[in-house]
Design an enzyme around this catalytic site. Structure first.
Site, PDB file in Angstrom:
ATOM      1  N   HIS A 125       0.859  -1.187   0.000  1.00 44.17           N
ATOM      2  CA  HIS A 125       0.000   0.000   0.000  1.00 44.17           C
ATOM      3  C   HIS A 125       0.897   1.239   0.000  1.00 44.17           C
ATOM      4  O   HIS A 125       2.075   1.165   0.374  1.00 44.17           O
ATOM      5  CB  HIS A 125      -0.904  -0.001   1.221  1.00 44.17           C
ATOM      6  CG  HIS A 125      -1.991  -1.027   1.177  1.00 44.17           C
ATOM      7  ND1 HIS A 125      -3.094  -0.981   1.995  1.00 44.17           N
ATOM      8  CD2 HIS A 125      -2.149  -2.134   0.386  1.00 44.17           C
ATOM      9  CE1 HIS A 125      -3.889  -2.008   1.739  1.00 44.17           C
ATOM     10  NE2 HIS A 125      -3.338  -2.718   0.758  1.00 44.17           N
ATOM     11  N   GLU A 127       1.147   3.832   1.911  1.00 41.56           N
ATOM     12  CA  GLU A 127       1.757   4.219   3.183  1.00 41.56           C
ATOM     13  C   GLU A 127       2.866   3.249   3.594  1.00 41.56           C
ATOM     14  O   GLU A 127       3.961   3.674   3.980  1.00 41.56           O
ATOM     15  CB  GLU A 127       0.688   4.275   4.289  1.00 41.56           C
ATOM     16  CG  GLU A 127      -0.423   5.279   4.014  1.00 41.56           C
ATOM     17  CD  GLU A 127      -1.615   4.631   3.319  1.00 41.56           C
ATOM     18  OE1 GLU A 127      -2.738   5.111   3.537  1.00 41.56           O
ATOM     19  OE2 GLU A 127      -1.414   3.657   2.563  1.00 41.56           O
ATOM     20  N   CYS A 155      -5.493   2.096   6.029  1.00 42.48           N
ATOM     21  CA  CYS A 155      -6.172   0.888   6.480  1.00 42.48           C
ATOM     22  C   CYS A 155      -5.509   0.455   7.788  1.00 42.48           C
ATOM     23  O   CYS A 155      -4.462   0.993   8.175  1.00 42.48           O
ATOM     24  CB  CYS A 155      -6.068  -0.198   5.421  1.00 42.48           C
ATOM     25  SG  CYS A 155      -4.410  -0.915   5.273  1.00 42.48           S
ATOM     26  N   CYS A 158      -1.737  -0.268   7.437  1.00 40.18           N
ATOM     27  CA  CYS A 158      -0.894   0.918   7.248  1.00 40.18           C
ATOM     28  C   CYS A 158      -0.805   1.754   8.518  1.00 40.18           C
ATOM     29  O   CYS A 158       0.267   2.270   8.864  1.00 40.18           O
ATOM     30  CB  CYS A 158      -1.430   1.752   6.090  1.00 40.18           C
ATOM     31  SG  CYS A 158      -1.323   0.937   4.490  1.00 40.18           S
TER      32      CYS A 158
END
Length: 232
Positions: A125, A127, A155, A158
């Site tokens: 992801h 991040e 999320c 992250c």
């Protein structure tokens, strides 16, 4: 620091303003024959002039600092959204972008986008990927002293990574609910993840939500969502 008559009167009344005037802190300065009367009025203020001066000056400084931080957050988020929007002109459009900047100087340490498909890595992801690259650059697992900006609320994975990395603040644009209109999400707010931890990280958002939401509603991105394995 800017002081307004209305702002000060609203906080401490005329006695408090008089105290500030005597100390040269406000836009009014008492002097000459008027000083005695002003000083007398100031002494009537609850807690005395020193208390009034300290509380008002401190509160005003806090307000100014908050306004300055909010303005910087908006500026940085708009810039991040604009950079992420450039992906719409590529073969791999993506609405998820992330910046990590020094909390004090604002110097950027790392910037990256989601690369789940490109790297065949479900954990890549925006991040997590940006934090990996940032930590590698610093040769340290700690990002203490840094702020993370992301075009979408992190999320749980992250946000957990941000906590383990000791990030100072996480600032997000669009919300998890916004993203969930177009792709699958885990419905646990970033603030909830932070609240359940014994590690400290300030979570702020949404910031420039509309600008970040445009990344999801862009026609190119809408077409790309149809090919995502994580589509709803």
């Amino acid at each position: 620091m800017r002081w307004s008559r209305r702002k000060l009167l609203g906080r401490v009344g005329r006695a408090g303003v008089a105290a500030l005037a005597l100390e040269g802190l406000g836009p009014w300065k008492a002097g000459g024959a008027a000083a005695d009367g002003v000083q007398s009025a100031a002494r009537q203020g609850e807690g005395g002039a020193a208390t009034v001066i300290g509380s008002v000056a401190g509160s005003a400084m806090d307000d100014d600092a908050h306004e300055s931080t909010a303005a910087l957050d908006s500026e940085r988020m708009r810039a991040l959204a604009a950079w992420t929007m450039l992906s719409m002109k590529t073969e791999s459009p993506n609405p998820f972008g992330c910046d990590i900047v020094h909390s004090q100087t604002g110097e950027r340490l790392m910037r990256a986008m989601n690369a789940v498909a490109a790297e065949n890595d479900p954990s890549a992801h925006a991040e997590v990927r940006t934090m990996r690259l940032a930590c590698a650059k610093l040769k340290s697992p700690s990002l203490a002293g840094y702020t993370l900006y992301t075009t979408c609320e992190p999320c749980p994975m992250c946000m957990s990574d941000a906590l383990w990395a000791s990030v100072d603040r996480v600032v997000y644009g669009a919300t998890i609910a916004d993203a969930n209109r177009f792709c699958k999400q885990i419905q646990i707010p970033a603030t909830e993840v932070a609240r359940r931890s014994d590690m400290v990280c300030v979570v702020q958002g949404p910031v420039e939500r509309e600008a970040c939401l445009e990344l999801f509603t862009n026609p190119t991105m809408q077409a790309a969502f149809a090919t995502w394995t994580s589509r709803k």
